[in-house]
Design a protein around this motif. Structure first.
Motif, short mmCIF file in Angstrom:
data_model
loop_
_atom_site.label_atom_id
_atom_site.label_comp_id
_atom_site.label_asym_id
_atom_site.label_seq_id
_atom_site.Cartn_x
_atom_site.Cartn_y
_atom_site.Cartn_z
N GLY A 121 6.17 8.21 -1.78
CA GLY A 121 6.39 6.88 -2.34
C GLY A 121 7.85 6.47 -2.34
N LEU A 122 8.63 7.03 -1.42
CA LEU A 122 10.06 6.72 -1.36
C LEU A 122 10.26 5.35 -0.73
N GLY A 123 11.34 4.68 -1.11
CA GLY A 123 11.65 3.37 -0.55
C GLY A 123 12.05 3.47 0.91
N LEU A 124 12.04 2.33 1.58
CA LEU A 124 12.31 2.31 3.02
C LEU A 124 13.74 2.72 3.34
N MET A 176 6.62 -3.15 2.53
CA MET A 176 7.75 -2.38 2.02
C MET A 176 8.86 -3.35 1.62
N SER A 177 9.88 -2.78 1.02
CA SER A 177 11.04 -3.59 0.65
C SER A 177 12.31 -2.82 0.97
N LEU A 178 13.35 -3.56 1.23
CA LEU A 178 14.64 -2.97 1.55
C LEU A 178 15.68 -3.65 0.68
N LEU A 228 7.09 7.93 3.07
CA LEU A 228 6.56 6.63 2.66
C LEU A 228 5.16 6.77 2.06
N GLY A 248 15.40 -4.58 -2.29
CA GLY A 248 14.77 -5.66 -3.02
C GLY A 248 14.20 -6.77 -2.17
N THR A 251 14.41 6.41 2.88
CA THR A 251 13.60 7.11 3.88
C THR A 251 14.28 7.09 5.24
N THR A 291 9.48 10.14 8.09
CA THR A 291 9.37 8.81 7.49
C THR A 291 7.95 8.54 6.99
#
Length: 321
Positions: A81-84, A149-151, A77, A153, A87, A73
Protein backbone atom coordinates in the motif's frame (compact mmCIF):
# COMPACT_ATOMS: atom_id res chain seq x y z
CA UNK A 1 41.30 29.92 -29.96
CA UNK A 2 39.17 26.86 -29.22
CA UNK A 3 39.50 25.34 -25.80
CA UNK A 4 40.54 21.71 -25.48
CA UNK A 5 38.41 21.17 -22.38
CA UNK A 6 35.00 19.50 -22.69
CA UNK A 7 32.13 21.84 -23.44
CA UNK A 8 30.28 22.78 -20.27
CA UNK A 9 26.74 21.60 -19.82
CA UNK A 10 24.16 24.33 -20.26
CA UNK A 11 20.46 24.49 -19.52
CA UNK A 12 18.60 24.97 -21.67
CA UNK A 13 20.64 23.94 -24.70
CA UNK A 14 19.53 22.97 -28.18
CA UNK A 15 19.36 19.25 -27.42
CA UNK A 16 17.27 19.83 -24.31
CA UNK A 17 14.97 22.22 -26.17
CA UNK A 18 14.35 19.62 -28.90
CA UNK A 19 13.59 16.94 -26.31
CA UNK A 20 11.15 19.21 -24.47
CA UNK A 21 9.38 20.07 -27.74
CA UNK A 22 9.04 16.40 -28.68
CA UNK A 23 7.61 15.57 -25.25
CA UNK A 24 5.24 18.55 -25.40
CA UNK A 25 3.73 17.80 -28.81
CA UNK A 26 3.65 14.00 -28.60
CA UNK A 27 0.27 13.64 -26.79
CA UNK A 28 -1.30 15.83 -29.48
CA UNK A 29 0.02 13.68 -32.33
CA UNK A 30 -0.50 10.14 -31.02
CA UNK A 31 -2.86 8.56 -28.48
CA UNK A 32 -1.88 9.53 -24.94
CA UNK A 33 -1.43 5.93 -23.83
CA UNK A 34 0.97 5.33 -26.72
CA UNK A 35 2.85 8.52 -25.81
CA UNK A 36 3.22 7.21 -22.24
CA UNK A 37 4.65 3.97 -23.58
CA UNK A 38 7.14 5.93 -25.68
CA UNK A 39 8.30 7.91 -22.63
CA UNK A 40 8.67 4.76 -20.52
CA UNK A 41 10.78 2.94 -23.08
CA UNK A 42 12.78 6.09 -23.77
CA UNK A 43 13.70 6.07 -20.07
CA UNK A 44 14.74 2.42 -20.31
CA UNK A 45 16.74 3.16 -23.47
CA UNK A 46 18.63 5.87 -21.61
CA UNK A 47 20.28 3.14 -19.56
CA UNK A 48 21.66 1.55 -22.74
CA UNK A 49 22.67 4.95 -24.13
CA UNK A 50 24.64 5.67 -20.96
CA UNK A 51 26.49 2.35 -20.98
CA UNK A 52 27.14 1.96 -24.68
CA UNK A 53 27.50 5.61 -25.64
CA UNK A 54 29.46 6.92 -22.67
CA UNK A 55 31.64 4.03 -21.57
CA UNK A 56 31.36 1.55 -24.46
CA UNK A 57 29.74 -1.31 -22.53
CA UNK A 58 27.28 -3.42 -24.51
CA UNK A 59 24.66 -4.93 -22.21
CA UNK A 60 21.95 -7.47 -22.95
CA UNK A 61 20.84 -7.36 -19.34
CA UNK A 62 19.01 -4.06 -18.89
CA UNK A 63 15.70 -5.92 -19.00
CA UNK A 64 16.70 -7.61 -15.74
CA UNK A 65 16.74 -4.28 -13.89
CA UNK A 66 13.61 -3.09 -15.66
CA UNK A 67 11.79 -6.25 -14.65
CA UNK A 68 13.14 -6.10 -11.11
CA UNK A 69 11.89 -2.54 -10.76
CA UNK A 70 8.52 -3.51 -12.24
CA UNK A 71 7.95 -6.46 -9.90
CA UNK A 72 9.10 -4.50 -6.87
CA UNK A 73 6.75 -1.66 -7.80
CA UNK A 74 3.86 -4.07 -8.25
CA UNK A 75 4.42 -5.72 -4.87
CA UNK A 76 4.82 -2.42 -3.04
CA UNK A 77 1.73 -0.87 -4.62
CA UNK A 78 -0.47 -3.95 -4.23
CA UNK A 79 0.66 -5.57 -0.98
CA UNK A 80 2.38 -2.81 0.98
CA UNK A 81 0.00 0.00 0.00
CA UNK A 82 2.95 2.33 -0.54
CA UNK A 83 2.48 5.58 -2.44
CA UNK A 84 3.60 5.94 -6.04
CA UNK A 85 6.48 8.37 -5.42
CA UNK A 86 8.26 6.35 -2.69
CA UNK A 87 7.63 3.20 -4.73
CA UNK A 88 9.34 4.66 -7.81
CA UNK A 89 12.22 5.87 -5.64
CA UNK A 90 12.63 2.39 -4.19
CA UNK A 91 12.42 0.79 -7.65
CA UNK A 92 15.17 3.11 -8.87
CA UNK A 93 17.28 2.42 -5.79
CA UNK A 94 16.77 -1.34 -6.07
CA UNK A 95 17.79 -1.30 -9.73
CA UNK A 96 20.90 0.66 -8.82
CA UNK A 97 21.88 -1.71 -6.01
CA UNK A 98 21.26 -4.88 -8.05
CA UNK A 99 23.18 -3.54 -11.03
CA UNK A 100 26.02 -2.40 -8.79
CA UNK A 101 26.33 -5.81 -7.14
CA UNK A 102 26.26 -7.65 -10.46
CA UNK A 103 28.58 -5.04 -11.94
CA UNK A 104 31.26 -6.00 -9.43
CA UNK A 105 31.34 -9.41 -11.09
CA UNK A 106 30.72 -8.35 -14.68
CA UNK A 107 33.45 -5.72 -15.00
CA UNK A 108 36.06 -8.35 -14.21
CA UNK A 109 35.73 -9.32 -17.86
CA UNK A 110 35.88 -7.26 -21.04
CA UNK A 111 34.45 -7.42 -24.54
CA UNK A 112 32.38 -10.43 -25.46
CA UNK A 113 32.83 -11.96 -22.00
CA UNK A 114 31.19 -8.92 -20.39
CA UNK A 115 28.33 -9.18 -22.89
CA UNK A 116 27.85 -12.88 -22.12
CA UNK A 117 27.74 -12.18 -18.40
CA UNK A 118 25.00 -9.60 -18.87
CA UNK A 119 23.10 -12.15 -20.95
CA UNK A 120 23.57 -14.89 -18.34
CA UNK A 121 22.37 -12.73 -15.46
CA UNK A 122 19.36 -11.61 -17.48
CA UNK A 123 18.39 -15.24 -18.10
CA UNK A 124 18.91 -16.08 -14.43
CA UNK A 125 16.53 -13.26 -13.49
CA UNK A 126 13.87 -14.60 -15.83
CA UNK A 127 14.09 -18.14 -14.46
CA UNK A 128 14.09 -16.78 -10.91
CA UNK A 129 10.82 -15.02 -11.71
CA UNK A 130 9.33 -18.30 -12.94
CA UNK A 131 10.57 -20.17 -9.88
CA UNK A 132 9.13 -17.65 -7.41
CA UNK A 133 5.63 -17.86 -8.85
CA UNK A 134 4.02 -17.52 -5.40
CA UNK A 135 5.48 -14.01 -5.29
CA UNK A 136 5.73 -12.99 -8.94
CA UNK A 137 2.75 -14.85 -10.38
CA UNK A 138 5.04 -16.83 -12.67
CA UNK A 139 3.86 -17.05 -16.28
CA UNK A 140 0.63 -15.23 -15.36
CA UNK A 141 2.45 -12.13 -14.22
CA UNK A 142 1.71 -9.95 -11.20
CA UNK A 143 -1.89 -8.76 -11.28
CA UNK A 144 -4.41 -6.64 -9.34
CA UNK A 145 -2.28 -3.51 -9.06
CA UNK A 146 -4.23 -0.38 -8.08
CA UNK A 147 -5.43 1.64 -11.04
CA UNK A 148 -5.87 4.94 -9.21
CA UNK A 149 -2.82 6.47 -7.55
CA UNK A 150 -1.58 9.83 -6.42
CA UNK A 151 1.76 11.58 -6.57
CA UNK A 152 2.43 14.27 -3.97
CA UNK A 153 -1.30 14.63 -3.49
CA UNK A 154 -2.05 14.89 -7.22
CA UNK A 155 -4.28 12.13 -8.66
CA UNK A 156 -2.66 9.91 -11.29
CA UNK A 157 -5.50 8.12 -13.00
CA UNK A 158 -6.26 9.68 -16.37
CA UNK A 159 -4.13 8.89 -19.45
CA UNK A 160 -2.94 12.51 -19.64
CA UNK A 161 -1.87 12.64 -15.99
CA UNK A 162 0.08 9.44 -16.42
CA UNK A 163 1.75 10.76 -19.55
CA UNK A 164 2.84 13.85 -17.65
CA UNK A 165 4.32 11.56 -15.00
CA UNK A 166 6.23 9.40 -17.49
CA UNK A 167 7.39 12.37 -19.58
CA UNK A 168 8.55 14.17 -16.45
CA UNK A 169 10.43 11.08 -15.26
CA UNK A 170 12.15 10.73 -18.62
CA UNK A 171 13.08 14.40 -18.68
CA UNK A 172 14.63 14.20 -15.21
CA UNK A 173 16.58 11.07 -16.17
CA UNK A 174 17.64 12.67 -19.45
CA UNK A 175 18.93 15.81 -17.71
CA UNK A 176 20.77 13.68 -15.15
CA UNK A 177 22.52 11.63 -17.86
CA UNK A 178 23.29 14.75 -19.88
CA UNK A 179 24.78 16.41 -16.80
CA UNK A 180 26.75 13.28 -15.94
CA UNK A 181 28.24 13.13 -19.44
CA UNK A 182 29.39 16.75 -19.16
CA UNK A 183 30.93 16.23 -15.70
CA UNK A 184 34.50 15.14 -14.90
CA UNK A 185 33.05 11.70 -14.16
CA UNK A 186 31.64 11.58 -17.68
CA UNK A 187 34.97 12.65 -19.12
CA UNK A 188 36.63 9.70 -17.41
CA UNK A 189 33.99 7.35 -18.80
CA UNK A 190 34.70 8.71 -22.28
CA UNK A 191 38.42 8.20 -21.76
CA UNK A 192 37.77 4.60 -20.70
CA UNK A 193 35.68 4.05 -23.80
CA UNK A 194 38.38 5.45 -26.07
CA UNK A 195 41.39 3.79 -24.46
CA UNK A 196 40.88 1.74 -21.31
CA UNK A 197 44.53 0.80 -20.92
CA UNK A 198 45.69 4.40 -21.10
CA UNK A 199 43.03 5.49 -18.59
CA UNK A 200 44.24 2.86 -16.16
CA UNK A 201 47.84 3.92 -16.70
CA UNK A 202 46.85 7.50 -15.82
CA UNK A 203 45.77 6.30 -12.38
CA UNK A 204 42.00 5.94 -12.79
CA UNK A 205 40.35 2.95 -11.15
CA UNK A 206 38.66 1.75 -14.33
CA UNK A 207 36.69 -1.02 -12.65
CA UNK A 208 35.13 1.31 -10.12
CA UNK A 209 34.08 3.75 -12.82
CA UNK A 210 32.54 0.91 -14.81
CA UNK A 211 30.69 -0.38 -11.75
CA UNK A 212 29.34 3.10 -11.08
CA UNK A 213 28.15 3.43 -14.69
CA UNK A 214 26.50 0.00 -14.59
CA UNK A 215 24.78 0.88 -11.29
CA UNK A 216 23.46 4.22 -12.56
CA UNK A 217 22.17 2.58 -15.75
CA UNK A 218 20.49 -0.11 -13.66
CA UNK A 219 18.74 2.54 -11.58
CA UNK A 220 17.38 4.24 -14.71
CA UNK A 221 16.10 0.89 -16.01
CA UNK A 222 14.53 0.18 -12.61
CA UNK A 223 12.70 3.50 -12.79
CA UNK A 224 11.38 2.59 -16.24
CA UNK A 225 10.19 -0.75 -14.90
CA UNK A 226 8.35 0.92 -12.05
CA UNK A 227 6.63 3.29 -14.44
CA UNK A 228 5.70 0.42 -16.75
CA UNK A 229 4.10 -1.57 -13.93
CA UNK A 230 2.07 1.42 -12.75
CA UNK A 231 1.08 2.22 -16.33
CA UNK A 232 -0.18 -1.27 -17.17
CA UNK A 233 -1.76 -2.04 -13.81
CA UNK A 234 0.01 -5.41 -13.81
CA UNK A 235 3.49 -6.80 -14.45
CA UNK A 236 3.73 -9.11 -17.48
CA UNK A 237 6.44 -11.77 -17.38
CA UNK A 238 8.00 -10.40 -20.59
CA UNK A 239 9.08 -7.34 -18.60
CA UNK A 240 12.04 -9.42 -17.44
CA UNK A 241 12.53 -11.56 -20.54
CA UNK A 242 15.57 -11.24 -22.79
CA UNK A 243 13.33 -9.76 -25.49
CA UNK A 244 12.87 -6.55 -23.50
CA UNK A 245 16.65 -6.10 -23.28
CA UNK A 246 16.93 -6.63 -27.03
CA UNK A 247 14.13 -4.16 -27.71
CA UNK A 248 15.64 -1.29 -25.77
CA UNK A 249 19.06 -2.04 -27.26
CA UNK A 250 17.55 -1.79 -30.75
CA UNK A 251 15.87 1.49 -29.78
CA UNK A 252 19.22 2.86 -28.60
CA UNK A 253 21.00 1.90 -31.82
CA UNK A 254 18.21 3.27 -34.03
CA UNK A 255 18.10 6.56 -32.13
CA UNK A 256 21.87 6.83 -31.70
CA UNK A 257 24.01 6.35 -28.61
CA UNK A 258 26.03 9.50 -29.23
CA UNK A 259 23.56 11.62 -27.28
CA UNK A 260 21.00 10.92 -24.53
CA UNK A 261 18.41 12.44 -26.87
CA UNK A 262 18.88 9.41 -29.12
CA UNK A 263 17.00 7.38 -26.50
CA UNK A 264 13.85 9.42 -27.09
CA UNK A 265 14.25 9.46 -30.87
CA UNK A 266 14.78 5.69 -30.95
CA UNK A 267 11.81 5.01 -28.69
CA UNK A 268 9.52 7.29 -30.70
CA UNK A 269 10.56 5.75 -34.00
CA UNK A 270 10.51 2.10 -32.89
CA UNK A 271 7.23 2.34 -30.97
CA UNK A 272 5.31 4.23 -33.64
CA UNK A 273 6.70 2.27 -36.59
CA UNK A 274 6.13 -1.09 -34.88
CA UNK A 275 2.59 -0.02 -34.00
CA UNK A 276 1.88 0.86 -37.64
CA UNK A 277 3.64 -2.14 -39.18
CA UNK A 278 2.01 -4.64 -36.83
CA UNK A 279 -1.34 -3.63 -38.28
CA UNK A 280 -0.12 -4.33 -41.81
CA UNK A 281 2.02 -7.46 -41.54
CA UNK A 282 2.41 -10.15 -38.91
CA UNK A 283 6.16 -10.43 -39.66
CA UNK A 284 6.82 -6.74 -39.08
CA UNK A 285 9.91 -7.50 -37.00
CA UNK A 286 11.69 -8.49 -40.22
CA UNK A 287 11.33 -4.92 -41.46
CA UNK A 288 12.70 -3.59 -38.17
CA UNK A 289 15.66 -5.95 -38.59
CA UNK A 290 16.33 -4.63 -42.10
CA UNK A 291 16.15 -1.08 -40.80
CA UNK A 292 18.59 -1.90 -38.02
CA UNK A 293 21.04 -3.40 -40.52
CA UNK A 294 20.79 -0.29 -42.71
CA UNK A 295 21.43 2.03 -39.77
CA UNK A 296 24.43 0.02 -38.56
CA UNK A 297 25.93 -0.01 -42.06
CA UNK A 298 25.13 3.46 -43.34
CA UNK A 299 24.14 5.59 -40.33
CA UNK A 300 26.18 4.38 -37.36
CA UNK A 301 25.31 7.49 -35.39
CA UNK A 302 21.60 6.63 -35.50
CA UNK A 303 18.70 8.88 -36.43
CA UNK A 304 19.79 11.58 -33.99
CA UNK A 305 23.00 12.08 -35.95
CA UNK A 306 20.95 13.32 -38.93
CA UNK A 307 19.83 16.35 -36.95
CA UNK A 308 23.34 16.89 -35.64
CA UNK A 309 24.78 16.85 -39.15
CA UNK A 310 22.16 19.31 -40.37
CA UNK A 311 22.89 21.62 -37.44
CA UNK A 312 26.62 21.45 -38.17
CA UNK A 313 26.07 22.16 -41.86
CA UNK A 314 23.55 24.97 -41.64
CA UNK A 315 24.03 26.31 -38.15
CA UNK A 316 27.76 25.91 -37.75
CA UNK A 317 27.45 23.97 -34.53
CA UNK A 318 26.41 20.57 -33.21
CA UNK A 319 23.03 19.90 -31.71
CA UNK A 320 24.62 17.40 -29.39
CA UNK A 321 25.54 19.39 -26.31
Amino acid sequence: MASSTPQAWRFPDLTTAIVVVILAVMPFLVPTTLASQVAIFATATLSVTLLLGSVGLLSFGQGLYLGFGAYLTGLLLRDAGLGLLPTLVLATTAGTVLAGLLGILMVRRQGVYFVMLTLAFAQMGYFAMLSLKDITGGENGLTDLPRTMSLAGLPIGSPLSFYLLTAGAFLLAFLAVQRLNASPFGSVLTAIRENEGRSEAMGYDVKRYKIAAVAIAGGIAGLAGGLHAAFLGFVPPNDIELEISQRILVMAIIGGVGSPAGALVGSVFYTLVSEALSELWARWMALIALLLIAIVLYLPGGLWSIGRRLAERFGGRSADA
